[in-house]
Each structure stands twice: as C-alpha cells, then as structure tokens.
Scaffold this motif. Structure first.
Motif, PDB file in Angstrom:
ATOM      1  N   LEU A  72      16.679   3.866 -13.031  1.00 32.84           N
ATOM      2  CA  LEU A  72      14.978   3.561 -12.968  1.00 32.84           C
ATOM      3  C   LEU A  72      14.091   4.696 -12.596  1.00 32.84           C
ATOM      4  O   LEU A  72      14.854   5.151 -11.611  1.00 32.84           O
ATOM      5  CB  LEU A  72      14.873   2.420 -12.096  1.00 32.84           C
ATOM      6  CG  LEU A  72      13.338   1.726 -11.647  1.00 32.84           C
ATOM      7  CD1 LEU A  72      12.943   1.399 -13.065  1.00 32.84           C
ATOM      8  CD2 LEU A  72      13.221   0.874 -10.553  1.00 32.84           C
ATOM      9  N   ILE A  73      13.148   4.999 -13.246  1.00 32.75           N
ATOM     10  CA  ILE A  73      12.597   6.252 -12.734  1.00 32.75           C
ATOM     11  C   ILE A  73      10.863   5.826 -12.609  1.00 32.75           C
ATOM     12  O   ILE A  73      10.436   5.101 -13.446  1.00 32.75           O
ATOM     13  CB  ILE A  73      12.494   7.164 -14.152  1.00 32.75           C
ATOM     14  CG1 ILE A  73      13.720   7.817 -14.322  1.00 32.75           C
ATOM     15  CG2 ILE A  73      11.428   8.280 -13.649  1.00 32.75           C
ATOM     16  CD1 ILE A  73      13.849   8.521 -15.507  1.00 32.75           C
ATOM     17  N   ILE A  74      10.414   5.941 -11.546  1.00 27.54           N
ATOM     18  CA  ILE A  74       9.046   5.317 -11.121  1.00 27.54           C
ATOM     19  C   ILE A  74       8.327   6.796 -10.989  1.00 27.54           C
ATOM     20  O   ILE A  74       8.790   7.615 -10.009  1.00 27.54           O
ATOM     21  CB  ILE A  74       9.088   4.579  -9.802  1.00 27.54           C
ATOM     22  CG1 ILE A  74       9.936   3.279 -10.168  1.00 27.54           C
ATOM     23  CG2 ILE A  74       7.542   4.467  -9.343  1.00 27.54           C
ATOM     24  CD1 ILE A  74      10.272   2.474  -8.962  1.00 27.54           C
ATOM     25  N   SER A  75       7.303   6.809 -11.564  1.00 26.60           N
ATOM     26  CA  SER A  75       6.468   8.182 -11.260  1.00 26.60           C
ATOM     27  C   SER A  75       4.765   7.837 -11.082  1.00 26.60           C
ATOM     28  O   SER A  75       4.321   7.121 -12.057  1.00 26.60           O
ATOM     29  CB  SER A  75       6.623   8.954 -12.490  1.00 26.60           C
ATOM     30  OG  SER A  75       5.788  10.258 -12.149  1.00 26.60           O
ATOM     31  N   GLU A  76       4.282   8.113  -9.990  1.00 23.12           N
ATOM     32  CA  GLU A  76       2.794   7.693  -9.895  1.00 23.12           C
ATOM     33  C   GLU A  76       2.381   8.590  -8.362  1.00 23.12           C
ATOM     34  O   GLU A  76       3.146   8.659  -7.762  1.00 23.12           O
ATOM     35  CB  GLU A  76       2.795   6.203  -9.746  1.00 23.12           C
ATOM     36  CG  GLU A  76       3.268   5.447  -8.674  1.00 23.12           C
ATOM     37  CD  GLU A  76       3.190   4.100  -8.632  1.00 23.12           C
ATOM     38  OE1 GLU A  76       2.901   3.496  -9.654  1.00 23.12           O
ATOM     39  OE2 GLU A  76       2.842   3.368  -7.553  1.00 23.12           O
ATOM     40  N   PRO A  77       1.194   8.325  -8.402  1.00 24.94           N
ATOM     41  CA  PRO A  77       0.500   9.190  -7.199  1.00 24.94           C
ATOM     42  C   PRO A  77       0.953   8.014  -6.092  1.00 24.94           C
ATOM     43  O   PRO A  77       0.702   6.847  -6.146  1.00 24.94           O
ATOM     44  CB  PRO A  77      -1.002   8.902  -7.391  1.00 24.94           C
ATOM     45  CG  PRO A  77      -1.133   8.904  -8.984  1.00 24.94           C
ATOM     46  CD  PRO A  77      -0.023   8.018  -9.259  1.00 24.94           C
ATOM     47  N   MET A  78       1.294   8.684  -4.889  1.00 26.70           N
ATOM     48  CA  MET A  78       1.581   7.535  -3.834  1.00 26.70           C
ATOM     49  C   MET A  78       1.065   8.181  -2.529  1.00 26.70           C
ATOM     50  O   MET A  78       0.634   9.140  -2.052  1.00 26.70           O
ATOM     51  CB  MET A  78       3.273   7.836  -3.592  1.00 26.70           C
ATOM     52  CG  MET A  78       4.215   7.274  -4.820  1.00 26.70           C
ATOM     53  SD  MET A  78       5.951   7.568  -4.622  1.00 26.70           S
ATOM     54  CE  MET A  78       6.428   7.409  -6.397  1.00 26.70           C
ATOM     55  N   SER A  79       0.903   6.890  -1.615  1.00 21.56           N
ATOM     56  CA  SER A  79       0.458   7.200  -0.320  1.00 21.56           C
ATOM     57  C   SER A  79       1.573   7.977   0.537  1.00 21.56           C
ATOM     58  O   SER A  79       2.982   8.064   0.176  1.00 21.56           O
ATOM     59  CB  SER A  79       0.363   5.913   0.382  1.00 21.56           C
ATOM     60  OG  SER A  79       0.725   5.927   1.843  1.00 21.56           O
ATOM     61  N   GLY A  80       0.891   8.797   1.422  1.00 19.72           N
ATOM     62  CA  GLY A  80       2.023   9.389   2.442  1.00 19.72           C
ATOM     63  C   GLY A  80       2.779   8.605   3.264  1.00 19.72           C
ATOM     64  O   GLY A  80       3.451   9.238   4.275  1.00 19.72           O
ATOM     65  N   GLY A  81       2.512   7.601   3.317  1.00 16.97           N
ATOM     66  CA  GLY A  81       2.925   6.337   4.314  1.00 16.97           C
ATOM     67  C   GLY A  81       2.593   6.878   5.797  1.00 16.97           C
ATOM     68  O   GLY A  81       1.418   6.822   6.084  1.00 16.97           O
ATOM     69  N   ALA A  82       3.614   7.171   6.688  1.00 20.36           N
ATOM     70  CA  ALA A  82       3.293   7.558   7.858  1.00 20.36           C
ATOM     71  C   ALA A  82       2.574   8.853   8.151  1.00 20.36           C
ATOM     72  O   ALA A  82       1.867   8.953   9.154  1.00 20.36           O
ATOM     73  CB  ALA A  82       4.361   7.569   8.888  1.00 20.36           C
ATOM     74  N   ARG A  83       2.694   9.678   7.149  1.00 18.70           N
ATOM     75  CA  ARG A  83       1.982  10.950   7.114  1.00 18.70           C
ATOM     76  C   ARG A  83       0.955  10.751   5.994  1.00 18.70           C
ATOM     77  O   ARG A  83       1.167  11.589   4.808  1.00 18.70           O
ATOM     78  CB  ARG A  83       2.738  11.938   6.933  1.00 18.70           C
ATOM     79  CG  ARG A  83       3.883  12.162   8.095  1.00 18.70           C
ATOM     80  CD  ARG A  83       4.507  13.078   8.025  1.00 18.70           C
ATOM     81  NE  ARG A  83       4.372  14.475   7.774  1.00 18.70           N
ATOM     82  CZ  ARG A  83       4.715  15.615   7.467  1.00 18.70           C
ATOM     83  NH1 ARG A  83       6.169  15.400   6.979  1.00 18.70           N
ATOM     84  NH2 ARG A  83       4.441  16.896   7.434  1.00 18.70           N
ATOM     85  N   PRO A  84      -0.284  10.229   6.143  1.00 22.65           N
ATOM     86  CA  PRO A  84      -1.374  10.047   5.093  1.00 22.65           C
ATOM     87  C   PRO A  84      -1.697  11.292   4.430  1.00 22.65           C
ATOM     88  O   PRO A  84      -1.574  12.497   4.964  1.00 22.65           O
ATOM     89  CB  PRO A  84      -2.320   9.371   5.511  1.00 22.65           C
ATOM     90  CG  PRO A  84      -1.811   8.573   6.855  1.00 22.65           C
ATOM     91  CD  PRO A  84      -0.798   9.463   7.555  1.00 22.65           C
TER      92      PRO A  84
END
Ligand code: SAM
Length: 367
Positions: A296-308
């Motif tokens: 499975l390959i997921i590609s998209e802009p992502m949040s930085g989570g704990a480091r926005p």
C-alpha cells in the motif's frame, strides 16, 4: 473567583512595551527583537501577500512576463489597471521576490516568479483560493464551526453523492495539473520493484498512472475512480501510449469491495478528503483487495503531528476543515490507521518536497 494565573516570566517580559523598546536597542537582543518583529509583521501582512499573488495570476502577468520583460505602462494598458495602481502592484511583487526591475525601465520575473509561471497547477490552485478566502473571512466563527464553508461545494464527491460531469471536469483538471509534482515526488520516494500490477484508487484522470507507466514499462495498471471521473483518463492514457496496459474501472469505494488483482494499491491525495470513518473503511477494503505480500502506498500532504509544519498544519489542515469532511493527518496517524486495518511494515520514506507530499507505505504481511 480563583487566583489569576501568572504569565510566565519571559513571555510576560516580551509582551511589555518598555521591554520591547529597551531590547530593540540593546546590542545583545536587538537582532532577536527585529527578527521576531519582522516575522510577526509577515504573519500580519500574509493575507495581503496572498492577494498580490492572486492579482498577478488573475491579470496573467506571470505568463506575460515569462515571454518577455515589459514596461509598467504596457502591463497597465494590457490589463486595464491604471498605471499608478499597476506600479503599486509591481512594487509589491518586487518586495515579495516575484518580479525584478530589468533594463530599460522594464519588469521581468525572478526565479521564484518563473516558478509561479511554470509549476504545473500552481496558478489554478491560487485562482481557486477565492473560495477559501471567503470561507475564512470570519476566522473565529470558522474555527468555532459556526460557518457554512463554500469549499465543501467545490469538492462535491467527498459527500458521496452523484457528481455533475461539468463540476467533475473542473476539479479533475485542477487535480491533474497539480498531480505532476506529487507524482514525481512520490515516485522518487518509493520503489515499485517487484510490483506486477498497481491499482490507483481515487486516481482521478490518470496523471499518476501515466507517470508510472513512463518509468515502469512492464507494469500492469488499474485506475479506480468515480464514474463521473474515471472515464476521462482514457484520453490521457491514449496520449501517453499506455492505454493497452491500464484498466479503467469506474466505481465508488463507498459502495462495495475494491476490485482485486493488483499486488499494490496507491492512494494519492485521497485520504485527506475523507472522515476517519470513511478512511478506516477504505483501508480495510484495500487490505481485503490485496494478496498476501501486497503493498500500500499513501501519498498526500500531511500534518506534522507533534511538530506542526506550515504546509500541513497552517494550510492543508484549514483547507480540509473548510471542506467539511476531510482532515490533514500526520504520518503517524495514517500509519496507526493502516495498522488497525491489518497492515504491517509501516515506512515513512523521505520526500523531496514535504510541502507538496509525504509518503507512508505498508505491507499486507505474507503469512
Ligand atoms: C483529491 S483528488 C486526487 C486525485 C488524484 N489521485 C490526484 O492526486 O490528483 C481525490 C480523488 O478521489 C476520487 N474519489 C472521491 N471519492 C471517491 C469514491 N467514493 N470512490 C472512488 N473515488 C473517489 C475523486 O473523484 C478524486 O479523483
């Protein structure tokens, strides 16, 4: 009433006018104060900067200036903007590093300005921001959830209803234009070695698979997308000379299982459009459709989570909030959802331009 909580010492200090005045002059702090002040001013003025960008694109100045440098008077006459106001716009664009003065009182694009003219999809992206602007006009109400954002109507498929082919064409075009950068960066980050058949779920009009086809001549491919969208991919695949290798399957991943037969599935800019519930269901369907050992390959802009980060958390998170159903998730959140669906071997390959896309890969374990 309880006691008021004290403001922590150094923050209280920085908020005081007297301290700011002193620190702006004191040799050891004046650089810091200036840097912080400039950064704050940039944030404050950011919406004007974005509107300068919008005006340049609306007036088609990047394309004109890419062809040749022009005088302010010529640009004013060509765009219907009075000369004195054109001068204000040009100065603003110079200040933002997009335009420079050239010989003979003419104006030319800088490198950044040339990128604005040349990066696929960027100008279309900027133009469609008029909708997001309106949605953010009362930001406090927006964050309280008291507004009805227009952006949700711009991307109607996320609600799962029927999509008007004309509307589908507009958003598919915007997606396809911007897909080229995403495709490049995704293919740089992952290897498709050992993959026999790739299915691109939510593959739009096929921009990603056309890029894949060019670099993987032996790969079989399937494009799966909504009936109003998927058939448009035919023309792209014919033009790219790969029509014989791609199966186009119209359908909705909300309505039933995903077609099987592929040993890898890609989800490019698909998850962030949808609620956790839809994503959980989609990942379970991907797991079911893949054989043991499938990828499975997921590609998209992502949040930085704990480091926005600025792209994921100060842009895409607001964008998806305005869409109503979507969510910019961090790579860790996506990985956790993949694990919950049964996937293992979660990886986070480095991407060249994380503001364009980030990648998470996973495997359906070969038991
Ligand atoms: C943001 S676009 C991304 C398109 C393409 N992957 C890209 O990156 O340019 C999301 C895509 O998911 C498709 N999509 C949305 N809901 C879907 C559903 N229920 N079933 C199949 N495809 C869907 C849309 O039609 C659209 O093409």
């Amino acid at each position: 009433m309880g006691p008021t909580r004290a403001v922590p010492f150094h923050r209280g200090l920085f908020a005081r006018r007297g301290f700011q005045k002193w620190a702006a002059r004191f040799p050891l702090t004046r650089r810091l104060v200036r840097r912080e002040g400039e950064a704050l001013f940039d944030l404050l003025a950011g919406f004007c900067h974005a509107q300068v960008l919008m005006a340049l694109v609306q007036l088609d100045l990047p394309a004109r200036l890419l062809r040749r440098s022009e005088s302010a008077a010529t640009l004013a006459a060509a765009t219907g903007v009075p000369p004195d106001r054109m001068q204000v716009l040009l100065n603003a664009a110079i200040a933002l590093g997009l335009i420079r003065r050239a010989r003979g009182r003419r104006y030319a694009l800088t490198r950044r300005g040339a990128a604005l003219a040349g990066v696929p999809g960027l100008q279309q992206m900027i133009l469609h921001h008029d909708v997001l602007y309106r949605d953010l006009a009362d930001p406090a109400a927006f964050f309280r959830g008291e507004t009805t954002p227009e952006l949700a109507g711009f991307w109607p498929y996320v609600f799962g209803g029927a999509v008007d082919p004309q509307v589908a064409a507009t958003y598919s075009d915007l997606m396809a234009q911007s897909q080229l950068l995403v495709a490049d960066d995704t293919l740089d980050a992952v290897t498709l070695r050992g993959v026999r058949h790739l299915m691109d779920v939510g593959g739009g009009t096929g921009a990603f698979l056309a890029e894949v086809a060019a670099s993987h001549p032996a790969l079989e491919m399937t494009l799966f997308d909504l009936p109003a969208v998927a058939p448009q991919a035919r023309y792209r695949f014919a033009g790219a000379g790969c029509a014989g290798r791609v199966r186009i399957l119209p359908g909705s991943f909300r309505d039933g299982p995903l077609p099987d037969g592929a040993d890898a599935i890609s989800l490019v800019r698909v998850l962030y459009d949808h609620s956790d519930e839809t994503v959980t269901d989609l990942l379970a369907k991907c797991f079911a459709a893949l054989p043991a050992g499938g990828r499975l390959i997921i590609s998209e802009p992502m949040s930085g989570g704990a480091r926005p980060n600025r792209a994921g958390d100060a842009y895409f998170a607001l964008y998806t909030l305005a869409m109503g159903t979507g969510k910019a998730r961090s790579a860790d959140e996506i990985a956790a959802m993949c694990r919950a669906a049964g996937f293992t071997d979660l990886r986070f390959p480095r991407c060249r331009r994380p503001f364009v896309t980030r990648v998470v890969t996973a495997v359906k374990e070969d038991r």
